[in-house]
Write a protein that holds these residues in place. Structure first.
Motif, PDB file in Angstrom:
ATOM      1  N   SER A   1       0.832  -1.209   0.000  1.00 14.87           N
ATOM      2  CA  SER A   1       0.000   0.000   0.000  1.00 14.87           C
ATOM      3  C   SER A   1       0.856   1.244   0.000  1.00 14.87           C
ATOM      4  CB  SER A   1      -0.910   0.023   1.230  1.00 14.87           C
ATOM      5  OG  SER A   1      -1.837  -1.031   1.205  1.00 14.87           O
ATOM      6  N   LEU A   2       0.356   2.265  -0.685  1.00 16.42           N
ATOM      7  CA  LEU A   2       0.982   3.578  -0.712  1.00 16.42           C
ATOM      8  C   LEU A   2       0.087   4.521   0.085  1.00 16.42           C
ATOM      9  CD1 LEU A   2       2.052   2.027  -3.216  1.00 16.42           C
ATOM     10  CD2 LEU A   2       2.032   4.192  -4.444  1.00 16.42           C
ATOM     11  N   ASN A   3       0.722   5.450   0.790  1.00 12.34           N
ATOM     12  CA  ASN A   3      -0.029   6.376   1.632  1.00 12.34           C
ATOM     13  C   ASN A   3       0.040   7.798   1.093  1.00 12.34           C
ATOM     14  OD1 ASN A   3       0.272   8.425   4.185  1.00 12.34           O
ATOM     15  ND2 ASN A   3      -1.353   6.927   4.459  1.00 12.34           N
ATOM     16  N   CYS A   4      -1.055   8.518   1.237  1.00 13.92           N
ATOM     17  CA  CYS A   4      -1.120   9.929   0.895  1.00 13.92           C
ATOM     18  C   CYS A   4      -1.863  10.639   2.029  1.00 13.92           C
ATOM     19  CB  CYS A   4      -1.859  10.122  -0.426  1.00 13.92           C
ATOM     20  SG  CYS A   4      -2.218  11.852  -0.838  1.00 13.92           S
TER      21      CYS A   4
ATOM     22  N   SER B   1     -15.298  11.599  -0.982  1.00  9.86           N
ATOM     23  CA  SER B   1     -15.711  11.664   0.412  1.00  9.86           C
ATOM     24  C   SER B   1     -15.140  10.497   1.193  1.00  9.86           C
ATOM     25  CB  SER B   1     -17.235  11.671   0.507  1.00  9.86           C
ATOM     26  OG  SER B   1     -17.779  10.532  -0.108  1.00  9.86           O
ATOM     27  N   ALA B   2     -14.979  10.711   2.500  1.00 11.09           N
ATOM     28  CA  ALA B   2     -14.421   9.685   3.370  1.00 11.09           C
ATOM     29  C   ALA B   2     -15.262   8.416   3.284  1.00 11.09           C
ATOM     30  CB  ALA B   2     -14.372  10.192   4.809  1.00 11.09           C
ATOM     31  N   GLY B   3     -14.575   7.291   3.199  1.00 11.66           N
ATOM     32  CA  GLY B   3     -15.245   6.004   3.087  1.00 11.66           C
ATOM     33  C   GLY B   3     -15.385   5.522   1.652  1.00 11.66           C
ATOM     34  N   GLU B   4     -15.133   6.396   0.717  1.00 13.90           N
ATOM     35  CA  GLU B   4     -15.270   6.025  -0.691  1.00 13.90           C
ATOM     36  C   GLU B   4     -14.096   5.146  -1.121  1.00 13.90           C
ATOM     37  OE1 GLU B   4     -15.743   9.375  -3.214  1.00 13.90           O
ATOM     38  OE2 GLU B   4     -16.181   8.184  -4.999  1.00 13.90           O
TER      39      GLU B   4
ATOM     40  N   ALA C   1      -8.155   2.317  -4.426  1.00 14.47           N
ATOM     41  CA  ALA C   1      -7.911   3.540  -3.675  1.00 14.47           C
ATOM     42  C   ALA C   1      -9.003   3.723  -2.634  1.00 14.47           C
ATOM     43  CB  ALA C   1      -7.879   4.744  -4.615  1.00 14.47           C
ATOM     44  N   THR C   2      -8.585   4.151  -1.446  1.00  9.88           N
ATOM     45  CA  THR C   2      -9.518   4.412  -0.362  1.00  9.88           C
ATOM     46  C   THR C   2      -9.245   5.793   0.212  1.00  9.88           C
ATOM     47  OG1 THR C   2      -8.065   3.423   1.305  1.00  9.88           O
ATOM     48  CG2 THR C   2      -9.643   1.961   0.213  1.00  9.88           C
ATOM     49  N   LEU C   3     -10.254   6.346   0.889  1.00  7.39           N
ATOM     50  CA  LEU C   3     -10.134   7.707   1.403  1.00  7.39           C
ATOM     51  C   LEU C   3     -10.701   7.811   2.805  1.00  7.39           C
ATOM     52  CD1 LEU C   3      -9.439  10.729   0.811  1.00  7.39           C
ATOM     53  CD2 LEU C   3     -11.802  10.965   0.000  1.00  7.39           C
ATOM     54  N   THR C   4      -9.934   8.464   3.695  1.00  4.24           N
ATOM     55  CA  THR C   4     -10.447   8.868   4.997  1.00  4.24           C
ATOM     56  C   THR C   4     -10.380  10.393   5.050  1.00  4.24           C
ATOM     57  OG1 THR C   4      -8.334   8.940   6.191  1.00  4.24           O
ATOM     58  CG2 THR C   4      -9.408   6.777   5.956  1.00  4.24           C
ATOM     59  N   LYS C   5     -10.685  10.952   6.208  1.00  4.29           N
ATOM     60  CA  LYS C   5     -10.690  12.412   6.316  1.00  4.29           C
ATOM     61  C   LYS C   5      -9.284  13.012   6.287  1.00  4.29           C
ATOM     62  CE  LYS C   5     -15.145  13.023   8.580  1.00  4.29           C
ATOM     63  NZ  LYS C   5     -15.878  13.556   9.759  1.00  4.29           N
TER      64      LYS C   5
END
Lengths: 115, 107
Positions: B20-23, B52-55, B64-68
């Motif tokens: 995994s890569l982090n941003c 949006s967060a959770g997408e 790809a995943t997204l948090t706040k």
């Protein structure tokens, strides 16, 4: 997605000269963006080019150094003026597309080397 | 000012070795988080937008995943052709890019 072409793809220039980079899009777009990617670094926005108005420059970039033309909705040019070796970079144009025109698609870039 | 930090800077994987890569980002008003792939000598290629967060978004071996506060790009069972620099960008009124993670996948 838009198809974007740039000319030239690469060039080697002498210090003190200027180079004009062309960006052509296959569809009409209101905004076009110009970015710089210095060696080993990420992309930095130079300016936003709107058809029919002056380009909007980001902090650290000025019109005298990077004049931009936007004669129509499918074409723009970026000139790198009075070049120095520090201007050696990849220069990219991009256009908004996709959902709400919120996504940006990039051209292939122009690799500039200043000696 | 918007800030985007990507880690690690470089990642060397064996073919089939998932990672995994982090941003991580700070932005005043997030209009979207973008992932791009960039091959040497080419312009960035659009991969995903997350709003949006959770997408979550998927494309082949990439997810790809997204948090706040951050986004992850998961590479499942990578192949050598997945070798590239992966760029993350956030948008409020303009796109702000991270420095990228260069992924090398060995056969």
């Amino acid at each position: 997605s838009a198809v974007i072409s740039q000319k030239p793809s690469r060039d080697i220039c002498q210090r003190g000269t200027s180079l004009t980079i062309q960006c052509q899009v296959d569809s009409q777009v209101t905004m076009m963006f110009w970015y710089r990617q210095q060696p080993g670094q990420s992309l930095t926005l130079i300016a936003t080019a709107n058809q029919g108005s002056e380009a909007t420059y980001e902090s650290g970039f000025v019109i005298d150094k990077f004049p931009i033309s936007r004669p129509n909705l499918t074409f723009s040019t970026l000139t790198v003026s009075n070049m120095s070796p520090e201007d050696s970079s990849i220069y990219l144009c991009s256009v908004p597309s996709g959902r709400g025109y919120n996504e940006q698609f990039f051209g292939p870039g122009t690799r500039l080397t200043v000696l | 000012e918007d800030q985007v930090t990507q880690s690690p800077e470089a990642l060397r994987l064996q073919e089939g070795e998932s990672s995994s890569l982090n941003c991580s980002y700070t932005v005043s008003g997030l209009r979207g988080l973008f992932w791009y792939r960039q091959d040497p000598g080419k312009g960035p290629e659009f991969l995903f937008t997350l709003y949006s967060a959770g997408e979550e978004k998927e494309k082949e071996r990439l997810k790809a995943t997204l948090t706040k506060k951050e986004s992850f790009l998961h590479i499942t069972a990578p192949k050598p052709e997945d070798s590239a620099t992966y760029l993350c960008a956030v948008q409020d009124y303009k796109l702000s890019f991270g420095a990228g993670t260069t992924v090398t996948v060995r056969a």
